[in-house]
Design a protein around this motif. Structure first.
Motif, mmCIF file in Angstrom:
data_model
loop_
_atom_site.group_PDB
_atom_site.id
_atom_site.type_symbol
_atom_site.label_atom_id
_atom_site.label_comp_id
_atom_site.label_asym_id
_atom_site.label_seq_id
_atom_site.Cartn_x
_atom_site.Cartn_y
_atom_site.Cartn_z
ATOM 1 N N ILE A 22 0.947 -1.299 0.231
ATOM 2 C CA ILE A 22 -0.243 0.127 -0.281
ATOM 3 C C ILE A 22 1.154 1.340 -0.125
ATOM 4 C CG2 ILE A 22 -1.775 1.233 1.418
ATOM 5 C CD1 ILE A 22 -2.367 -0.679 1.717
ATOM 6 N N TRP A 23 2.078 1.625 0.912
ATOM 7 C CA TRP A 23 3.506 2.154 1.086
ATOM 8 C C TRP A 23 3.547 2.906 -0.346
ATOM 9 C CZ3 TRP A 23 7.279 2.652 4.902
ATOM 10 C CH2 TRP A 23 7.644 4.276 4.679
ATOM 11 N N MET A 24 4.152 1.327 -1.201
ATOM 12 C CA MET A 24 4.360 2.152 -2.614
ATOM 13 C C MET A 24 3.420 2.524 -3.099
ATOM 14 S SD MET A 24 6.014 -1.049 -5.190
ATOM 15 C CE MET A 24 4.765 -1.976 -5.368
ATOM 16 N N ALA A 25 2.048 2.109 -3.190
ATOM 17 C CA ALA A 25 1.152 2.487 -4.609
ATOM 18 C C ALA A 25 0.860 3.609 -4.130
ATOM 19 C CB ALA A 25 -0.087 0.845 -4.270
ATOM 20 N N VAL A 26 0.394 4.130 -2.669
ATOM 21 C CA VAL A 26 0.047 5.572 -2.839
ATOM 22 C C VAL A 26 1.749 6.749 -2.913
ATOM 23 C CG1 VAL A 26 0.155 7.304 -0.966
ATOM 24 C CG2 VAL A 26 -1.038 5.193 -0.829
ATOM 25 N N ASP A 27 2.707 6.254 -2.494
ATOM 26 C CA ASP A 27 4.329 6.560 -3.082
ATOM 27 C C ASP A 27 4.267 6.502 -4.515
ATOM 28 O OD1 ASP A 27 6.762 7.897 -2.429
ATOM 29 O OD2 ASP A 27 7.556 5.640 -2.493
ATOM 30 N N VAL A 28 3.840 5.566 -5.590
ATOM 31 C CA VAL A 28 3.900 5.934 -6.829
ATOM 32 C C VAL A 28 2.509 6.302 -7.361
ATOM 33 C CG1 VAL A 28 3.318 4.609 -9.392
ATOM 34 C CG2 VAL A 28 5.195 3.656 -7.281
ATOM 35 N N ALA A 29 1.675 6.404 -7.468
ATOM 36 C CA ALA A 29 0.637 6.720 -7.419
ATOM 37 C C ALA A 29 0.334 8.746 -7.240
ATOM 38 C CB ALA A 29 -0.659 6.329 -7.607
ATOM 39 N N GLY A 30 0.260 8.803 -5.673
ATOM 40 C CA GLY A 30 0.064 10.094 -4.928
ATOM 41 C C GLY A 30 -1.349 9.968 -4.120
ATOM 42 N N PHE A 31 -1.589 11.057 -3.919
ATOM 43 C CA PHE A 31 -2.688 11.516 -3.321
ATOM 44 C C PHE A 31 -3.456 12.076 -4.125
ATOM 45 C CE2 PHE A 31 -0.075 10.705 0.589
ATOM 46 C CZ PHE A 31 -1.308 9.879 1.109
ATOM 47 N N ALA A 32 -4.945 11.631 -4.585
ATOM 48 C CA ALA A 32 -5.979 12.455 -4.537
ATOM 49 C C ALA A 32 -6.511 13.257 -3.608
ATOM 50 C CB ALA A 32 -6.597 11.714 -5.390
ATOM 51 N N SER A 33 -6.360 14.648 -4.636
ATOM 52 C CA SER A 33 -7.885 15.569 -3.613
ATOM 53 C C SER A 33 -9.066 14.815 -3.366
ATOM 54 C CB SER A 33 -7.598 17.125 -3.895
ATOM 55 O OG SER A 33 -8.825 16.373 -5.527
#
Length: 65
Positions: A22-33
């Protein structure tokens, strides 16, 4: 990509592995507003530093097969 089955012998190691994914996915895709007010490409620049607009994205989408 699943690790070897040994990691799932312990529930704590499995949770740590899942948190890493999950950390890797958030790091790659980033956060959406999430509010939908700002477009997904807001603040994006091209190779020369110029801001990207909707016409640029449409031209790119039409150029790809």
């Amino acid at each position: 990509m699943l690790p070897s089955p040994r990691i799932f012998r312990s529930r704590w190691f499995a949770l740590l592995w899942a948190a890493g994914i999950i950390w890797m996915a958030v790091d790659v895709a980033g956060f959406a507003s999430g509010d939908g007010a700002t477009p997904a490409h807001a603040g994006v620049t091209d190779a020369v530093g110029q801001p990207v607009n909707a016409a640029d994205l449409a031209a790119l989408a039409n150029a790809l097969p």
